[in-house]
Design a protein around this motif. Structure first.
Motif, PDB file in Angstrom:
ATOM      1  N   GLU A  26       0.923  -1.192   0.112  1.00 26.53           N
ATOM      2  CA  GLU A  26       0.039  -0.151   0.078  1.00 26.53           C
ATOM      3  C   GLU A  26       0.908   1.350   0.041  1.00 26.53           C
ATOM      4  O   GLU A  26       1.925   1.286   0.708  1.00 26.53           O
ATOM      5  N   TRP A  75       1.407   5.311   0.697  1.00 27.37           N
ATOM      6  CA  TRP A  75       0.947   6.405   1.383  1.00 27.37           C
ATOM      7  C   TRP A  75       1.580   7.713   1.182  1.00 27.37           C
ATOM      8  O   TRP A  75       2.907   7.629   1.193  1.00 27.37           O
ATOM      9  N   SER A 110      -3.679   7.326   2.397  1.00 29.08           N
ATOM     10  CA  SER A 110      -3.526   6.283   1.473  1.00 29.08           C
ATOM     11  C   SER A 110      -3.868   6.454  -0.091  1.00 29.08           C
ATOM     12  O   SER A 110      -4.841   6.993  -0.501  1.00 29.08           O
ATOM     13  N   GLY A 117      -5.847  -4.529   2.779  1.00 33.32           N
ATOM     14  CA  GLY A 117      -5.014  -3.377   2.993  1.00 33.32           C
ATOM     15  C   GLY A 117      -5.183  -2.725   4.353  1.00 33.32           C
ATOM     16  O   GLY A 117      -6.124  -3.489   5.286  1.00 33.32           O
ATOM     17  N   GLY A 147      -4.732   5.034   8.552  1.00 29.37           N
ATOM     18  CA  GLY A 147      -3.592   5.612   8.262  1.00 29.37           C
ATOM     19  C   GLY A 147      -2.506   5.437   9.446  1.00 29.37           C
ATOM     20  O   GLY A 147      -1.701   5.760   9.601  1.00 29.37           O
ATOM     21  N   MET A 167      -1.036   1.208   9.781  1.00 23.98           N
ATOM     22  CA  MET A 167      -0.542   0.808   8.804  1.00 23.98           C
ATOM     23  C   MET A 167       0.610  -0.558   9.229  1.00 23.98           C
ATOM     24  O   MET A 167       0.887  -0.662  10.158  1.00 23.98           O
TER      25      MET A 167
END
Lengths: 163, 234
Positions: free
Chosen positions: B163, B165, B175, B211, B215, B218
């Motif tokens: 993923e 960021w 994201s 996912g 945020g 993570m």
């Protein structure tokens, strides 16, 4: 599109290399075209850690142009006038180098070479001539030509690497 | 003719210069090329001489080629169909040329120029374990989108994903989506972080297939990076 950006940024420099080697606009255009298609195809082999991008691309253009030049050569040899022309060009090379020396923005390290040293290095680099061909065309002994190139290269390296 | 002793570094270096100049022939050329195929030192010598002698190219006055040249190149490199375009792209075409442009722009425009921000794209190349980029991330303020282009991603075990960021200062990380297995992902640039985009670092995390939930939760960080500005106008 990435290739277009690359082309816009670099084609005037690469075209100058093709023109210098081929001395013919039409051939230089063909050369540039083939070179960019190669750059596109071989971009995956480019290693930023090993070569600066312009050096990498100049090498592709130069190899392409010298290949085309070699394919042209047999016609020239069968034609005495064309051969005489090449010989004239080679002799004119000293004058050309002397003229280049007068321009102010010439690279400091190139300015350190003697006219003969630079002329011979350029005859190999841009005209694809062998030691023997230079000796024949400049009408100097083979040994002199080899020494000019050897010493010229060493001087260039010393200057560029600051040894 | 000359008998190079290629095990001597100085002679090898001289032979490399002659090789780059095109002055090696016959047995000398064959021997040097054989060495070149296995010796890193010889490869490095050749590369050094290519760089040294490139000043001869630098001395040449730039000449603009006629527009017909670009038209022919564009025609020759244009993908024929969506399918071939996709395949081409997953190979070494578009993405790597983009990476080349990134490093080029670093060399060619070191000085900051006064530019309309709309003329600048921001690019981040996600490099895998090899020298091949895996994804190219391209933020276009002009189009108000971040494009994530697949080049050659590694396959991760157990269905795990990567993923991307944007680490906007003083805010929950934004994201930019799960890195795609193929094709392009597009993310619309939010006015909330549009102005901060260029100065915000990027982070890639390893996540379960769905996912990260947000945020602040993570997974482990695999890579960090910065945007590289790429000037679109000349």
């Amino acid at each position: 599109m990435a290739l277009k950006l690359l082309y816009q940024k670099t084609s005037p420099n690469l075209f100058a290399v093709a023109l210098r080697i081929l001395k013919n606009r039409e051939l230089a255009e063909d050369c540039l075209q083939s070179a960019y298609i190669k750059i596109w195809k071989y971009a995956g082999r480019y290693d930023a850690g090993k070569a600066r991008p312009m050096t990498w691309m100049n090498t592709i253009v130069r190899n392409q142009a010298l290949d085309m030049l070699r394919r042209q050569k047999p016609q020239e040899i069968s034609d005495d006038e064309a051969l005489a022309q090449v010989a004239d060009d080679a002799r004119g090379q000293f004058d050309h180098v002397a003229l280049a020396r007068d321009s102010e923005d010439v690279h400091r390290c190139l300015a350190e070479l003697s006219d003969q040293q630079r002329a011979c290095i350029e005859l190999a680099y841009f005209d694809g001539l062998s030691h023997q061909e230079m000796s024949d065309q400049l009408d100097y002994p083979l040994g002199s030509v080899k020494t000019w190139i050897r010493r010229g290269l060493m001087r260039l390296r010393t200057c560029l690497t600051g040894i | 003719m000359s008998d190079w002793n290629l095990s001597d570094p100085e002679q090898r270096h001289q032979a490399a210069a002659d090789y780059v100049l095109g002055l090696l022939s016959g047995a000398d050329l064959t021997r040097f090329e054989a060495l070149l195929s296995i010796s890193h030192e010889a490869q490095r010598d050749v590369q050094q001489w290519r760089e040294h002698l490139n000043i001869l190219n630098d001395e040449l006055k730039p000449q603009t080629p006629p527009s017909s040249v670009w038209k022919n190149i564009a025609r020759a490199t244009k993908p024929e169909s969506l399918w071939s375009s996709l395949r081409f792209w997953q190979g070494t075409g578009v993405g790597v040329a983009a990476a080349l442009v990134v490093s080029l722009s670093l060399w060619l425009s070191p000085a900051s120029q006064e530019l309309d921000e709309r003329d600048i794209d921001y690019v981040y190349v996600i490099q895998g374990s090899g020298s091949q980029p895996e994804w190219i991330v391209n933020a276009s303020l002009n189009q108000n989108k971040v494009f994530v282009e697949t080049v050659q991603p590694d396959v991760l075990p157990n269905g795990q994903v990567c993923e991307l960021w944007l680490m906007v200062k003083g805010q929950e990380p934004v994201s930019l989506g799960i890195l795609p297995k193929s094709g392009i992902n597009e993310v619309v640039i939010d006015p909330q972080w549009r102005n901060a985009l260029q100065n915000s670092p990027l982070v890639i995390t390893l996540e379960k297939p769905e996912g990260a939930p947000n945020g602040y939760q993570m997974g482990p960080v695999l890579a960090r990076g910065q945007w590289t500005p790429v000037n679109k106008s000349i």
